[in-house]
Design a protein around this motif. Structure first.
Motif, PDB file in Angstrom:
ATOM      1  N   ASP A 142      11.808  10.275  -7.836  1.00 35.07           N
ATOM      2  CA  ASP A 142      11.904  11.733  -7.610  1.00 35.07           C
ATOM      3  C   ASP A 142      12.122  12.066  -6.138  1.00 35.07           C
ATOM      4  N   LYS A 143      11.881  11.084  -5.292  1.00 33.88           N
ATOM      5  CA  LYS A 143      11.889  11.332  -3.851  1.00 33.88           C
ATOM      6  C   LYS A 143      13.186  10.869  -3.165  1.00 33.88           C
ATOM      7  N   VAL A 144      13.986  10.069  -3.863  1.00 34.40           N
ATOM      8  CA  VAL A 144      15.202   9.531  -3.228  1.00 34.40           C
ATOM      9  C   VAL A 144      16.316  10.581  -3.252  1.00 34.40           C
TER      10      VAL A 144
ATOM     11  N   SER B 235      -6.757   7.863  -5.976  1.00 33.79           N
ATOM     12  CA  SER B 235      -5.333   7.934  -5.685  1.00 33.79           C
ATOM     13  C   SER B 235      -5.117   9.030  -4.670  1.00 33.79           C
ATOM     14  N   GLU B 236      -4.866   8.650  -3.472  1.00 32.34           N
ATOM     15  CA  GLU B 236      -4.686   9.614  -2.408  1.00 32.34           C
ATOM     16  C   GLU B 236      -3.724   8.995  -1.399  1.00 32.34           C
ATOM     17  N   ASP B 237      -3.265   9.824  -0.481  1.00 32.09           N
ATOM     18  CA  ASP B 237      -2.309   9.322   0.492  1.00 32.09           C
ATOM     19  C   ASP B 237      -3.037   8.491   1.545  1.00 32.09           C
TER      20      ASP B 237
ATOM     21  N   ALA C 264      -6.527   2.464  -0.863  1.00 28.35           N
ATOM     22  CA  ALA C 264      -7.269   3.247  -1.837  1.00 28.35           C
ATOM     23  C   ALA C 264      -7.820   2.318  -2.912  1.00 28.35           C
ATOM     24  N   THR C 265      -7.233   1.133  -3.029  1.00 30.73           N
ATOM     25  CA  THR C 265      -7.660   0.214  -4.071  1.00 30.73           C
ATOM     26  C   THR C 265      -7.890  -1.170  -3.511  1.00 30.73           C
ATOM     27  N   LEU C 266      -8.902  -1.314  -2.686  1.00 34.48           N
ATOM     28  CA  LEU C 266      -9.197  -2.617  -2.095  1.00 34.48           C
ATOM     29  C   LEU C 266      -9.690  -3.591  -3.159  1.00 34.48           C
TER      30      LEU C 266
ATOM     31  N   ILE D 113      10.931   4.565 -12.215  1.00 37.82           N
ATOM     32  CA  ILE D 113       9.936   5.547 -12.658  1.00 37.82           C
ATOM     33  C   ILE D 113       9.563   6.520 -11.532  1.00 37.82           C
ATOM     34  N   SER D 114       8.872   7.567 -11.923  1.00 37.88           N
ATOM     35  CA  SER D 114       8.141   8.371 -10.961  1.00 37.88           C
ATOM     36  C   SER D 114       6.721   8.491 -11.490  1.00 37.88           C
ATOM     37  N   ALA D 115       5.829   7.791 -10.841  1.00 38.31           N
ATOM     38  CA  ALA D 115       4.430   7.820 -11.286  1.00 38.31           C
ATOM     39  C   ALA D 115       3.866   9.233 -11.146  1.00 38.31           C
ATOM     40  N   LEU D 116       4.497  10.004 -10.241  1.00 38.54           N
ATOM     41  CA  LEU D 116       4.011  11.360  -9.966  1.00 38.54           C
ATOM     42  C   LEU D 116       4.412  12.332 -11.079  1.00 38.54           C
ATOM     43  N   THR D 117       5.715  12.333 -11.451  1.00 46.66           N
ATOM     44  CA  THR D 117       6.195  13.282 -12.454  1.00 46.66           C
ATOM     45  C   THR D 117       6.082  12.731 -13.879  1.00 46.66           C
TER      46      THR D 117
ATOM     47  N   THR E 133       0.863  -1.164   0.000  1.00 46.51           N
ATOM     48  CA  THR E 133       0.000   0.000   0.000  1.00 46.51           C
ATOM     49  C   THR E 133       0.905   1.221   0.000  1.00 46.51           C
ATOM     50  N   ASN E 134       0.483   2.251  -0.695  1.00 45.93           N
ATOM     51  CA  ASN E 134       1.252   3.491  -0.794  1.00 45.93           C
ATOM     52  C   ASN E 134       2.492   3.402  -1.681  1.00 45.93           C
ATOM     53  N   ALA E 135       2.680   2.259  -2.378  1.00 48.28           N
ATOM     54  CA  ALA E 135       3.837   2.146  -3.273  1.00 48.28           C
ATOM     55  C   ALA E 135       3.637   3.030  -4.505  1.00 48.28           C
ATOM     56  N   GLY E 136       2.376   3.321  -4.825  1.00 53.05           N
ATOM     57  CA  GLY E 136       2.077   4.180  -5.974  1.00 53.05           C
ATOM     58  C   GLY E 136       1.373   3.456  -7.105  1.00 53.05           C
ATOM     59  N   LYS E 137       0.720   2.329  -6.801  1.00 53.67           N
ATOM     60  CA  LYS E 137       0.073   1.520  -7.836  1.00 53.67           C
ATOM     61  C   LYS E 137      -1.060   2.274  -8.527  1.00 53.67           C
ATOM     62  N   SER E 138      -1.939   2.872  -7.726  1.00 52.72           N
ATOM     63  CA  SER E 138      -3.081   3.551  -8.364  1.00 52.72           C
ATOM     64  C   SER E 138      -2.650   4.845  -9.053  1.00 52.72           C
ATOM     65  N   THR E 139      -1.579   5.476  -8.555  1.00 53.70           N
ATOM     66  CA  THR E 139      -1.045   6.657  -9.243  1.00 53.70           C
ATOM     67  C   THR E 139      -0.533   6.247 -10.623  1.00 53.70           C
ATOM     68  N   LEU E 140       0.166   5.126 -10.682  1.00 51.91           N
ATOM     69  CA  LEU E 140       0.686   4.603 -11.944  1.00 51.91           C
ATOM     70  C   LEU E 140      -0.461   4.275 -12.899  1.00 51.91           C
TER      71      LEU E 140
HETATM   72  P1  GDP Z   1      -1.108   2.594  -3.812  1.00 53.23           P
HETATM   73  O1  GDP Z   1      -1.631   2.349  -2.435  1.00 53.23           O
HETATM   74  O2  GDP Z   1       0.020   1.657  -4.154  1.00 53.23           O
HETATM   75  O3  GDP Z   1      -2.163   2.581  -4.863  1.00 53.23           O
HETATM   76  O4  GDP Z   1      -0.424   4.052  -3.762  1.00 53.23           O
HETATM   77  P2  GDP Z   1      -0.978   5.463  -4.317  1.00 53.23           P
HETATM   78  O5  GDP Z   1      -0.945   5.475  -5.804  1.00 53.23           O
HETATM   79  O6  GDP Z   1      -2.267   5.785  -3.648  1.00 53.23           O
HETATM   80  O7  GDP Z   1       0.184   6.437  -3.784  1.00 53.23           O
HETATM   81  C1  GDP Z   1       0.413   6.650  -2.422  1.00 53.23           C
HETATM   82  C2  GDP Z   1       1.027   8.000  -2.195  1.00 53.23           C
HETATM   83  O8  GDP Z   1       2.301   8.092  -2.820  1.00 53.23           O
HETATM   84  C3  GDP Z   1       0.189   9.140  -2.778  1.00 53.23           C
HETATM   85  O9  GDP Z   1       0.256  10.235  -1.889  1.00 53.23           O
HETATM   86  C4  GDP Z   1       0.886   9.461  -4.086  1.00 53.23           C
HETATM   87  O10 GDP Z   1       0.720  10.801  -4.473  1.00 53.23           O
HETATM   88  C5  GDP Z   1       2.333   9.188  -3.726  1.00 53.23           C
HETATM   89  N1  GDP Z   1       3.118   8.818  -4.909  1.00 53.23           N
HETATM   90  C6  GDP Z   1       2.815   7.891  -5.839  1.00 53.23           C
HETATM   91  N2  GDP Z   1       3.781   7.822  -6.778  1.00 53.23           N
HETATM   92  C7  GDP Z   1       4.718   8.737  -6.445  1.00 53.23           C
HETATM   93  C8  GDP Z   1       5.976   9.138  -7.027  1.00 53.23           C
HETATM   94  O11 GDP Z   1       6.439   8.658  -8.060  1.00 53.23           O
HETATM   95  N3  GDP Z   1       6.671  10.107  -6.362  1.00 53.23           N
HETATM   96  C9  GDP Z   1       6.220  10.683  -5.209  1.00 53.23           C
HETATM   97  N4  GDP Z   1       6.980  11.627  -4.627  1.00 53.23           N
HETATM   98  N5  GDP Z   1       5.052  10.320  -4.626  1.00 53.23           N
HETATM   99  C10 GDP Z   1       4.304   9.372  -5.244  1.00 53.23           C
END
Ligand code: GDP
Length: 359
Positions: free
Chosen positions: A307-309, A211-213, A217-219, A328-332, A193-200
């Motif tokens: 982008d965060k490391v 997609s939120e912190d 978020a994706t049960l 990757i950076s799913a965010l940028t 959870t929070n790895a960024g799956k739904s953002t990707l």
């Molecule tokens: P999931 O639980 O795996 O689906 O994770 P989410 O997609 O909900 O992402 C969890 C949090 O990490 C959210 O606040 C996203 O904005 C953040 N996040 C996702 N991808 C990235 C990324 O590439 N860089 C950064 N800095 N934050 C990210």
């Protein structure tokens, strides 16, 4: 936890705070204590109880959450110590709360209900034994009888739920089999959870997945179609996220939601590489995957949040050194094209050429 170091405890508490946030609670603080073994009456020591009690008054705290499972007795004693209005719960109850809030489909709801009943079953016994002890053994026979009745009711309900779950799953499978008759490969996203799956998923498909912190978020599995400029396409599906400290009572429910990945053409393991425990998380995911009968399915690893490391170049070099890793950076949006290309390459490798079917 007496064997864990402070760092692991703090990480676990951080995850617990995220879980509490997901459940809609506002976290005002956290604390821990090192004991040789948990206090059988109150889990924590009496000094810690007093400390938390004053914090409860100072911050008008409504809920105190413990990171481990509490016995029914510990729960009662703590509630008594903290005062009537304060709710005391453990990690499992918190996660069950979240599952309840987030269960969007019939199948997920059934799974949550099942997990809740299985959580109750052993507690039922302890509750009655406790009442018996309170009554000085006077209600012994009655208590035992009541346990049997309650247990039978609960077991019957569990049986009914399991049957219903089975039938719901069968229907989903039929649906999936139909989907498979269309020659579009299915790619599953797995990871914490929070790895960024739904953002990707969002970035690639424009799909409107939450997609939120927030954890969970994706049960429920969500599938979207990814179309590439060169005409090829695949279905991308999100799965329920891993939790560092998943209570044992929730393992079955969690795994059930992961079962569908056994029918995908490719598994994409999404890692939050900026997480201090990234390596441990990778190991944990791989361990579960190894137990899920998916060894035949090709895998691709994605190191997300580059982008965060602090030192992205070092991370990228390390990824190159190992095999099948895309940074990757799913965010940028960095590396997303490389990711799609890598997915295509993997799918090409794993599929039987069409010519093979021509007589
Ligand atoms: P999931 O639980 O795996 O689906 O994770 P989410 O997609 O909900 O992402 C969890 C949090 O990490 C959210 O606040 C996203 O904005 C953040 N996040 C996702 N991808 C990235 C990324 O590439 N860089 C950064 N800095 N934050 C990210």
């Amino acid at each position: 936890g007496e064997t864990s170091d402070s760092f692991a405890i703090e990480e676990s508490l951080k995850e617990l705070a995220q879980l509490a946030d997901t459940a809609g609670l506002m976290v005002v603080g956290s604390t821990y204590q090192k004991l040789a073994s948990p206090n059988p009456r109150t889990y924590i020591g009496s000094g810690k109880v007093a400390e938390i009690k004053s914090a409860i008054r100072a911050f008008e705290v409504e809920t105190v959450i413990f990171d481990d499972e509490l016995s029914p007795g510990q729960l009662r004693n703590l509630e008594k110590a903290f005062g009537g209005d304060v709710r005391v719960c453990d990690r499992t109850a918190l996660i069950l709360d979240i599952f309840n809030q987030r269960a969007a489909t019939h199948e997920a709801a059934l799974q949550v209900a099942l997990a809740q009943m299985e959580y109750q079953l052993p507690r039922l016994t302890k509750m009655w034994t406790h009442l018996e002890r309170q009554a000085g053994g006077k209600v012994k026979g009655m208590g035992e009888k009541q346990i049997e009745v309650d247990k039978r009711i609960l077991r019957t309900q569990i049986g009914v739920l399991k049957k219903e779950l089975e039938s719901v799953r069968k229907h989903r499978k039929q649906y999936r089999n139909r989907r498979f008759s269309v020659p579009v490969p299915v790619v599953s996203l797995v990871g914490y959870t929070n790895a960024g799956k739904s953002t990707l998923l969002n970035q690639l498909t424009g799909a409107n997945v939450l997609s939120e912190d927030r954890l969970f978020a994706t049960l429920d599995p969500t599938t979207r179609r990814v179309q590439m400029k060169n005409g090829s396409e695949f279905l991308l599906t999100d799965t329920v996220g891993f939790i560092q400290k998943l209570p044992t009572t929730l393992v079955a429910a969690f795994r059930a939601t992961l079962e569908e990945i056994s029918e995908s053409s490719l598994l994409v393991h999404v890692v939050d590489i900026s997480h201090p425990l990234a390596e441990q998380q990778i190991d944990a995911v791989e361990k579960v995957l190894a137990e899920l009968d998916v060894s035949e399915i090709p895998k691709l690893m994605v190191w997300n949040k580059v982008d965060k490391v602090t030192d992205p170049e070092k991370i990228k070099l390390e990824a190159e050194r190992r095999e099948d890793i895309v940074c990757i950076s799913a965010l940028t949006g960095e590396g997303l094209l490389e990711f799609c290309t890598a997915v295509q390459e993997k799918l090409k490798d794993s599929m039987v050429p069409v010519e093979a079917f021509v007589p």
